[in-house]
Design a protein around this motif. Sequence first.
Motif, PDB file in Angstrom:
ATOM      1  N   ALA A 289       1.097  -0.923  -0.105  1.00  0.00           N
ATOM      2  CA  ALA A 289       0.074   0.035  -0.174  1.00  0.00           C
ATOM      3  C   ALA A 289       0.370   1.351   0.213  1.00  0.00           C
ATOM      4  N   TYR A 290       2.183   1.104   0.467  1.00  0.00           N
ATOM      5  CA  TYR A 290       2.969   2.356   0.421  1.00  0.00           C
ATOM      6  C   TYR A 290       3.036   2.214  -0.536  1.00  0.00           C
ATOM      7  N   THR A 291       4.150   1.930  -1.042  1.00  0.00           N
ATOM      8  CA  THR A 291       4.824   1.949  -2.402  1.00  0.00           C
ATOM      9  C   THR A 291       3.701   1.805  -3.633  1.00  0.00           C
ATOM     10  N   LEU A 292       2.571   1.942  -3.209  1.00  0.00           N
ATOM     11  CA  LEU A 292       1.379   2.112  -4.684  1.00  0.00           C
ATOM     12  C   LEU A 292       1.104   3.457  -4.203  1.00  0.00           C
ATOM     13  N   ALA A 293       1.190   4.110  -2.647  1.00  0.00           N
ATOM     14  CA  ALA A 293       0.871   5.265  -2.673  1.00  0.00           C
ATOM     15  C   ALA A 293       1.713   6.303  -3.331  1.00  0.00           C
ATOM     16  N   ASP A 299       2.366  11.853  -0.844  1.00  0.00           N
ATOM     17  CA  ASP A 299       3.538  12.464   0.576  1.00  0.00           C
ATOM     18  C   ASP A 299       3.866  11.187   0.962  1.00  0.00           C
ATOM     19  N   PRO A 300       5.111  10.752   0.707  1.00  0.00           N
ATOM     20  CA  PRO A 300       4.988   9.643   1.685  1.00  0.00           C
ATOM     21  C   PRO A 300       5.492   9.273   3.097  1.00  0.00           C
ATOM     22  N   ALA A 301       5.177  10.850   4.199  1.00  0.00           N
ATOM     23  CA  ALA A 301       5.032  10.062   5.654  1.00  0.00           C
ATOM     24  C   ALA A 301       4.391  10.193   6.322  1.00  0.00           C
ATOM     25  N   ARG A 302       2.791  10.940   4.937  1.00  0.00           N
ATOM     26  CA  ARG A 302       1.543  10.742   5.264  1.00  0.00           C
ATOM     27  C   ARG A 302       1.297   9.739   5.255  1.00  0.00           C
ATOM     28  N   THR A 305       2.393   6.567   7.643  1.00  0.00           N
ATOM     29  CA  THR A 305       1.336   7.590   9.020  1.00  0.00           C
ATOM     30  C   THR A 305       0.120   6.140   8.892  1.00  0.00           C
ATOM     31  N   ALA A 306      -0.651   6.452   7.605  1.00  0.00           N
ATOM     32  CA  ALA A 306      -1.463   6.083   7.638  1.00  0.00           C
ATOM     33  C   ALA A 306      -2.133   5.044   7.616  1.00  0.00           C
ATOM     34  N   LEU A 307      -0.764   4.336   7.398  1.00  0.00           N
ATOM     35  CA  LEU A 307      -0.879   3.027   7.147  1.00  0.00           C
ATOM     36  C   LEU A 307      -1.537   2.348   9.017  1.00  0.00           C
ATOM     37  N   ALA A 308      -1.920   3.267  10.085  1.00  0.00           N
ATOM     38  CA  ALA A 308      -2.360   2.962  11.040  1.00  0.00           C
ATOM     39  C   ALA A 308      -3.464   2.735  10.947  1.00  0.00           C
ATOM     40  N   ASP A 309      -4.305   3.671   9.954  1.00  0.00           N
ATOM     41  CA  ASP A 309      -5.773   3.615  10.209  1.00  0.00           C
ATOM     42  C   ASP A 309      -6.352   2.343   9.445  1.00  0.00           C
ATOM     43  N   TYR A 310      -5.634   1.333   9.315  1.00  0.00           N
ATOM     44  CA  TYR A 310      -6.569  -0.133   8.617  1.00  0.00           C
ATOM     45  C   TYR A 310      -6.818  -0.719   9.665  1.00  0.00           C
ATOM     46  N   ARG A 311      -8.075  -1.455   9.574  1.00  0.00           N
ATOM     47  CA  ARG A 311      -8.708  -2.211  10.077  1.00  0.00           C
ATOM     48  C   ARG A 311      -8.858  -2.843   9.072  1.00  0.00           C
ATOM     49  N   THR A 312      -8.934  -4.785  10.232  1.00  0.00           N
ATOM     50  CA  THR A 312      -9.416  -5.466   9.893  1.00  0.00           C
ATOM     51  C   THR A 312     -10.544  -5.852   9.559  1.00  0.00           C
ATOM     52  N   THR A 313     -11.056  -7.292   8.733  1.00  0.00           N
ATOM     53  CA  THR A 313     -12.877  -7.233   8.060  1.00  0.00           C
ATOM     54  C   THR A 313     -12.780  -8.770   8.411  1.00  0.00           C
ATOM     55  N   GLY A 314     -14.386  -8.453   8.718  1.00  0.00           N
ATOM     56  CA  GLY A 314     -14.723 -10.296   8.460  1.00  0.00           C
ATOM     57  C   GLY A 314     -14.041 -11.312   8.991  1.00  0.00           C
ATOM     58  N   MET A 315     -13.669 -12.177   9.295  1.00  0.00           N
ATOM     59  CA  MET A 315     -13.376 -13.359   9.741  1.00  0.00           C
ATOM     60  C   MET A 315     -11.672 -13.288   9.582  1.00  0.00           C
ATOM     61  N   ARG A 316     -10.877 -11.880   9.267  1.00  0.00           N
ATOM     62  CA  ARG A 316      -9.191 -12.065   8.874  1.00  0.00           C
ATOM     63  C   ARG A 316      -8.984 -11.966  10.492  1.00  0.00           C
ATOM     64  N   GLN A 317      -7.979 -13.130  10.934  1.00  0.00           N
ATOM     65  CA  GLN A 317      -7.411 -12.416  12.526  1.00  0.00           C
ATOM     66  C   GLN A 317      -8.420 -12.257  13.255  1.00  0.00           C
ATOM     67  N   LYS A 318      -8.862 -12.022  13.204  1.00  0.00           N
ATOM     68  CA  LYS A 318      -9.645 -11.488  14.262  1.00  0.00           C
ATOM     69  C   LYS A 318      -8.929 -12.004  15.816  1.00  0.00           C
ATOM     70  N   LEU A 319      -8.482 -11.168  16.417  1.00  0.00           N
ATOM     71  CA  LEU A 319      -8.396 -11.523  17.922  1.00  0.00           C
ATOM     72  C   LEU A 319      -9.562 -11.089  19.104  1.00  0.00           C
ATOM     73  N   VAL A 320      -9.873 -12.723  19.392  1.00  0.00           N
ATOM     74  CA  VAL A 320     -10.932 -12.186  20.727  1.00  0.00           C
ATOM     75  C   VAL A 320     -10.310 -13.012  22.282  1.00  0.00           C
ATOM     76  N   ASP A 321     -10.692 -12.702  23.162  1.00  0.00           N
ATOM     77  CA  ASP A 321     -10.641 -13.047  24.407  1.00  0.00           C
ATOM     78  C   ASP A 321     -11.772 -13.971  24.965  1.00  0.00           C
ATOM     79  N   HIS A 322     -11.097 -15.440  25.211  1.00  0.00           N
ATOM     80  CA  HIS A 322     -12.354 -15.984  25.738  1.00  0.00           C
ATOM     81  C   HIS A 322     -11.563 -16.400  26.970  1.00  0.00           C
ATOM     82  N   GLU A 323     -11.960 -15.968  28.520  1.00  0.00           N
ATOM     83  CA  GLU A 323     -11.588 -16.264  29.896  1.00  0.00           C
ATOM     84  C   GLU A 323     -10.634 -17.246  30.406  1.00  0.00           C
TER      85      GLU A 323
END
Length: 455
Positions: A289-293, A299-302, A305-323
């Motif tokens: 994503a950074y390379t493409l943009a 702007d490379p710095a922006r 930084t924007a990579l931190a705005d990523y949000r996972t979707t659906g059932m891809r590596q969703k982290l859950v705590d169970h007891e």
Amino acid sequence: MNAIPLKELLDGVAETGSVSPVTAVVTDSRAVGPGSVFIAIKGQRADGHDHAAAALAAGAVAVVAEHEIPGLPRERVFAAGNVRDALIRMGGNYRARYTPVLAGITGSVGKTTTKEFCAAVFSAFGQTVKTEGNQNNEIGVPGTLFRLSESTRYAVVEMGMDNRGDLHKLTLAARPCAAVITRIGVSHIENLGSQDNILAAKMEICDGLPDDGLLVVNGDDARLAAVAPPRHIRKIQFGVNSRFAQVTACDIVSGPQGESFRIRDRLHGDFAASIPAVGRHNVYNALAAYTLATRLGLDPARAATALADYRTTGMRQKLVDHEGVQIIEDCYNANPDSMRAALETLATLGACGRKVAVLGDMLELGAISEQAHREVGRLAAQGGVDCLITFGPGGALIADGAAAAGLAEAHPCQTKEDAAALLRAYCRPGDTVLFKASRGMAFEEIAALYCGRPM
């Protein structure tokens, strides 16, 4: 979808002089309303042709069908033969009205996550349209294109394929100015026969690129590093280990909240980056994503930084705590590459406790299926998995491979209920559990049974 004259929408699909405004294109008859065009698709469970009359009665401007439908007016029902190809063409006709910076994303593994990273970065610079979920086929891609408007500055369109020619059609409709190929794996090898054939099919995404179009590839993938695109295409590589990549990552630190690393860009210098996604494989997705943009002039710095705005979707590596047990729900899809990556993630996140892997079938692997499943079992055993629980015929092969590699706690199960019961008996606070299988195995049901959630 903004209004478009029917004549313009159906250009190259069917002849009509009608300029009636079309404001929606739908494949579900229940979504038909005034101003819509209904695409009569014959599926495994239902035939859209049976609902054409109801669609017209509900206010559809027109129906696009495989053939004429007796009793319905020919001036409103257009026989187009292959309606899926017709839908792609219609998506292309609509897309031609707008001029966003549009990127196409494909690859054997990681394309949906990479699409989400790209959307996160582009969104930092302007209004962005992206493929929702993994709607990346001949229905989903046009559906994304129909969401473009005058205010769309950027668009990220995920493109999947099953056979040669699929991407050719999609990319000609989407007309991207740039494309990303994440990796060449073995998904769809049952249809295509070899990884070289998969590479050739993925490279079809270049067919829709303009002169001086941009192709961003994973330089740590040997086939992508070596491939020569058409002469009018600029090829840029990213990677972690490749000495030919323009963009690399170093100082990678993994943790339960994600990955932090330094982007080393030969053009723009170094930038700190962090992503809320676990696993080194996600560093590759972020680098894409950074390379493409940045190679599109952002702007490379922006962008970093924007990579931190990523949000996972659906059932891809969703982290859950169970007891007190940390659960990694990665139930959306599976192939040998993503299984390896998921097991590496389990090793990282489960470093302070016992590691449990609940694994199942990887579909569409054809002749290499048995070998691939046994290899996953070997990787689980050698990767420090303490307990392996499997379900499905492929899962049984994974268990066999793990047992042959010396894992004592390798348990093939006959039912999902058995798998959940084993988990309940084995797990204790501090353990980490990975759920991973192809989507068709519905492994989220085992997770739900274990956690006592409704399925």
